[in-house]
Design a protein around this motif. Structure first.
Motif, PDB file in Angstrom:
ATOM      1  N   SER A  47       6.440   4.124 -23.555  1.00 56.87           N
ATOM      2  CA  SER A  47       7.441   3.170 -23.090  1.00 56.87           C
ATOM      3  C   SER A  47       6.829   2.179 -22.107  1.00 56.87           C
ATOM      4  N   PHE A  48       6.821   0.914 -22.477  1.00 55.04           N
ATOM      5  CA  PHE A  48       6.310  -0.121 -21.579  1.00 55.04           C
ATOM      6  C   PHE A  48       7.231  -0.348 -20.380  1.00 55.04           C
ATOM      7  N   PRO A  49       8.580  -0.328 -20.557  1.00 56.03           N
ATOM      8  CA  PRO A  49       9.465  -0.461 -19.389  1.00 56.03           C
ATOM      9  C   PRO A  49       9.217   0.608 -18.333  1.00 56.03           C
ATOM     10  N   VAL A  50       8.913   1.835 -18.769  1.00 57.72           N
ATOM     11  CA  VAL A  50       8.608   2.902 -17.800  1.00 57.72           C
ATOM     12  C   VAL A  50       7.345   2.560 -17.037  1.00 57.72           C
ATOM     13  N   GLU A  51       6.343   2.000 -17.735  1.00 56.83           N
ATOM     14  CA  GLU A  51       5.112   1.613 -17.046  1.00 56.83           C
ATOM     15  C   GLU A  51       5.369   0.519 -16.021  1.00 56.83           C
ATOM     16  N   ILE A  52       6.258  -0.420 -16.360  1.00 54.07           N
ATOM     17  CA  ILE A  52       6.568  -1.506 -15.430  1.00 54.07           C
ATOM     18  C   ILE A  52       7.096  -0.945 -14.110  1.00 54.07           C
ATOM     19  N   VAL A  53       8.047  -0.016 -14.199  1.00 55.30           N
ATOM     20  CA  VAL A  53       8.600   0.610 -12.989  1.00 55.30           C
ATOM     21  C   VAL A  53       7.523   1.395 -12.263  1.00 55.30           C
ATOM     22  N   ALA A  54       6.681   2.091 -13.023  1.00 59.13           N
ATOM     23  CA  ALA A  54       5.615   2.891 -12.416  1.00 59.13           C
ATOM     24  C   ALA A  54       4.652   2.027 -11.619  1.00 59.13           C
ATOM     25  N   LEU A  55       4.296   0.877 -12.160  1.00 59.15           N
ATOM     26  CA  LEU A  55       3.369  -0.017 -11.464  1.00 59.15           C
ATOM     27  C   LEU A  55       3.954  -0.540 -10.158  1.00 59.15           C
ATOM     28  N   LEU A  56       5.255  -0.782 -10.152  1.00 60.12           N
ATOM     29  CA  LEU A  56       5.912  -1.228  -8.912  1.00 60.12           C
ATOM     30  C   LEU A  56       5.809  -0.143  -7.840  1.00 60.12           C
ATOM     31  N   PHE A  57       6.027   1.115  -8.231  1.00 63.56           N
ATOM     32  CA  PHE A  57       5.906   2.222  -7.287  1.00 63.56           C
ATOM     33  C   PHE A  57       4.461   2.402  -6.830  1.00 63.56           C
ATOM     34  N   LEU A  58       3.516   2.223  -7.741  1.00 64.79           N
ATOM     35  CA  LEU A  58       2.105   2.370  -7.369  1.00 64.79           C
ATOM     36  C   LEU A  58       1.699   1.341  -6.322  1.00 64.79           C
ATOM     37  N   GLY A  59       2.384   0.202  -6.295  1.00 70.68           N
ATOM     38  CA  GLY A  59       2.100  -0.809  -5.284  1.00 70.68           C
ATOM     39  C   GLY A  59       2.286  -0.289  -3.868  1.00 70.68           C
ATOM     40  N   ALA A  60       3.106   0.755  -3.717  1.00 65.96           N
ATOM     41  CA  ALA A  60       3.306   1.344  -2.388  1.00 65.96           C
ATOM     42  C   ALA A  60       2.005   1.894  -1.839  1.00 65.96           C
ATOM     43  N   GLY A  61       1.117   2.344  -2.722  1.00 64.12           N
ATOM     44  CA  GLY A  61      -0.180   2.841  -2.269  1.00 64.12           C
ATOM     45  C   GLY A  61      -0.984   1.753  -1.594  1.00 64.12           C
ATOM     46  N   SER A  62      -0.927   0.550  -2.140  1.00 58.87           N
ATOM     47  CA  SER A  62      -1.611  -0.586  -1.522  1.00 58.87           C
ATOM     48  C   SER A  62      -0.959  -0.955  -0.200  1.00 58.87           C
ATOM     49  N   ALA A  63       0.360  -0.843  -0.137  1.00 59.53           N
ATOM     50  CA  ALA A  63       1.074  -1.136   1.111  1.00 59.53           C
ATOM     51  C   ALA A  63       0.663  -0.173   2.216  1.00 59.53           C
ATOM     52  N   VAL A  64       0.461   1.100   1.848  1.00 56.29           N
ATOM     53  CA  VAL A  64      -0.011   2.096   2.814  1.00 56.29           C
ATOM     54  C   VAL A  64      -1.387   1.711   3.337  1.00 56.29           C
ATOM     55  N   SER A  65      -2.255   1.279   2.435  1.00 59.18           N
ATOM     56  CA  SER A  65      -3.608   0.887   2.821  1.00 59.18           C
ATOM     57  C   SER A  65      -3.581  -0.256   3.827  1.00 59.18           C
ATOM     58  N   LEU A  66      -2.695  -1.221   3.601  1.00 60.63           N
ATOM     59  CA  LEU A  66      -2.591  -2.354   4.514  1.00 60.63           C
ATOM     60  C   LEU A  66      -2.009  -1.924   5.861  1.00 60.63           C
ATOM     61  N   GLN A  67      -0.974  -1.068   5.828  1.00 64.81           N
ATOM     62  CA  GLN A  67      -0.349  -0.654   7.079  1.00 64.81           C
ATOM     63  C   GLN A  67      -1.283   0.209   7.923  1.00 64.81           C
ATOM     64  N   ALA A  68      -2.156   0.957   7.261  1.00 65.82           N
ATOM     65  CA  ALA A  68      -3.059   1.849   7.988  1.00 65.82           C
ATOM     66  C   ALA A  68      -3.973   1.078   8.931  1.00 65.82           C
ATOM     67  N   ARG A  69      -4.384  -0.134   8.534  1.00 67.52           N
ATOM     68  CA  ARG A  69      -5.279  -0.895   9.409  1.00 67.52           C
ATOM     69  C   ARG A  69      -4.562  -1.306  10.695  1.00 67.52           C
ATOM     70  N   PHE A  70      -3.272  -1.612  10.599  1.00 66.44           N
ATOM     71  CA  PHE A  70      -2.510  -1.946  11.800  1.00 66.44           C
ATOM     72  C   PHE A  70      -2.246  -0.714  12.660  1.00 66.44           C
ATOM     73  N   ALA A  71      -2.143   0.448  12.019  1.00 67.99           N
ATOM     74  CA  ALA A  71      -1.937   1.688  12.774  1.00 67.99           C
ATOM     75  C   ALA A  71      -3.107   1.960  13.712  1.00 67.99           C
ATOM     76  N   ALA A  72      -4.285   1.443  13.350  1.00 66.11           N
ATOM     77  CA  ALA A  72      -5.461   1.628  14.198  1.00 66.11           C
ATOM     78  C   ALA A  72      -5.371   0.822  15.485  1.00 66.11           C
ATOM     79  N   ALA A  73      -4.395  -0.078  15.562  1.00 60.60           N
ATOM     80  CA  ALA A  73      -4.256  -0.926  16.753  1.00 60.60           C
ATOM     81  C   ALA A  73      -2.979  -0.631  17.532  1.00 60.60           C
ATOM     82  N   ASP A  74      -2.324   0.487  17.245  1.00 62.34           N
ATOM     83  CA  ASP A  74      -1.043   0.806  17.898  1.00 62.34           C
ATOM     84  C   ASP A  74      -1.195   1.213  19.362  1.00 62.34           C
ATOM     85  N   ILE A  75      -2.103   2.128  19.638  1.00 57.45           N
ATOM     86  CA  ILE A  75      -2.178   2.749  20.966  1.00 57.45           C
ATOM     87  C   ILE A  75      -2.712   1.756  22.000  1.00 57.45           C
TER      88      ILE A  75
END
Length: 412
Positions: free
Chosen positions: A106-134
């Motif tokens: 199912s290609f529609p299922v893959e479309i939704v899956a790819l949107l969720f996988l984008g959260a992994g990239s969002a975590v990667s970006l947020q982690a760099r800012f977490a290094a500057a919190d303290i």
């Protein structure tokens, strides 16, 4: 209470936090390193047309942009460990849905899956800012850059796990292209455990409590972020630099495989070029972090723009020379690294904790949307004006950032 932490304790906590974030980044990168490549192949297989081959990168980017602000709000209310772990959980869900898509074809299922996988990239970006919190009172460029650098391991090794993942999947009786996502799930689960158990005490909660901020305040919105940027133009300059530098990098990088293929080069040549580009993006990040702390973020942003300009000139003028394109792509990654590390450090140091939480998610979202826009229009420009024309068009954001930099002294 965290308000009673001594400066020495805060510095010790900062060092530990950077180590945890770096480990989590490295582990998470193993899974995501191959995701887009396999996702692109699966998109062609399920949709029946090569027109959807770029869907993996586009949808993942849009997914990352969509969750950036909600994850930032969650981080402020519940801490970085909850936010980063939840983002990784969404990526795990996305990987599981990719496996489901192979079973159901199912290609529609893959479309939704790819949107969720984008959260992994969002975590990667947020982690760099977490290094500057303290709030240690020390520059954050080096710490932030070390977390960015940790991505190198997964980004370089990850794509090489496609074949072993496929072999494992077939051995387990799974459908074609399902196996590599088992590595994604394992990597993201490992990353989640590192963040969940390692970030104690939570760096953002420590910073929030020291600043005396109420965790029950309303969620930051796009309007809130824009108000902070208007009040602090230097933060706006940092956000703009991050977004436009990403647009330049994605627009040229995404079309390089197509250009090299049209020039008659092999897939091995394409892989070699992109590998060096990725190395340029991440391997020198600690150097630029150190330089940012020593000479100031603005100077390193300008350095990054100069490197990007050199890259575009080399790739554009000598577009038919393979090693010139290789050099240009490597320099493109280096320019992105310098600009992103320096601008991210500038954003973290310009704003206080409460203001920072309102803008960081917006910055990540705008960064992803800018990359998606650059990737979307780059194909049109390449078709109309060749690879040299694409590199020339990419000069526009570089010039814009350089001109904006001339006003930066007025915004301090």
């Amino acid at each position: 209470m965290v308000q009673d932490f001594s400066k020495e304790q805060l510095i010790s906590l900062q060092k530990r936090t950077v180590k945890v974030l770096s480990l989590g980044q490295a582990l998470g990168g193993f899974g995501l390193g191959a995701t887009l490549s396999v996702g692109a192949l699966l998109a062609v297989e399920l949709s029946g047309t090569t027109a959807w081959s770029g869907a993996a990168a586009t949808l993942s980017t849009l997914g990352s942009a969509a969750v950036a602000i909600p994850l930032a709000n969650l981080a402020f209310k519940r801490g970085r460990r909850v936010s980063l772990a939840f983002g990784a959980f969404l990526a795990i869900l996305g990987a599981a849905m990719m496996i489901l898509a192979t079973y159901t074809q199912s290609f529609p299922v893959e479309i939704v899956a790819l949107l969720f996988l984008g959260a992994g990239s969002a975590v990667s970006l947020q982690a760099r800012f977490a290094a500057a919190d303290i709030p240690t009172g020390k520059p954050k460029g080096r710490d932030l850059s070390l977390v960015v650098w940790a991505t190198t391991l997964g980004a370089v090794i990850g794509p090489n796990l496609i074949a072993p993942g496929e072999t494992l999947g077939l051995w387990l009786g799974m459908p074609h292209l399902a196996g590599p996502f088992l590595f994604t799930i394992a990597a993201q689960l490992s990353s989640t455990l590192v963040f969940w158990f390692g970030l104690r005490p939570d760096p953002l909660i420590v910073a929030r409590d020291i600043a005396g901020l109420d965790p029950k305040q309303k969620n930051a919105s796009l309007k809130d972020a824009l108000e902070v940027v208007r009040e602090f133009p230097l933060a706006g300059y940092a956000v703009l630099t991050i977004a436009l530098s990403h647009m330049v990098m994605v627009s040229v990088m995404s079309m390089t495989p197509a250009h090299l293929n049209a020039e008659g080069h092999s897939l091995a040549d394409v892989g070699f070029t992109i590998s060096l580009h990725v190395a340029g993006m991440y391997s020198l990040a600690p150097v630029f972090g150190w330089l940012t702390d020593k000479f100031g973020a603005i100077r390193i942003v300008i350095t990054g723009q100069f490197i990007s300009l050199t890259s575009l000139a080399v790739s554009g003028f000598w577009q038919s020379e393979f090693y010139a394109v290789v050099l240009g792509l490597f320099l493109l990654g280096v320019g992105w690294s310098a600009s992103t590390v320096a601008a991210s450090a500038l954003l973290s140091e310009t704003l206080a904790t409460g203001q920072r939480s309102k803008v960081q998610g917006f910055s990540d979202s705008l960064m992803n949307l800018s990359g998606a826009f650059g990737g979307a229009i780059s194909g049109i420009i390449l078709t109309m004006f060749t690879f040299g024309g694409l590199n020339a068009a990419a000069l526009v954001p570089v010039v814009f950032i350089t001109l904006a930099t001339s006003y930066s002294k007025k915004w301090r």
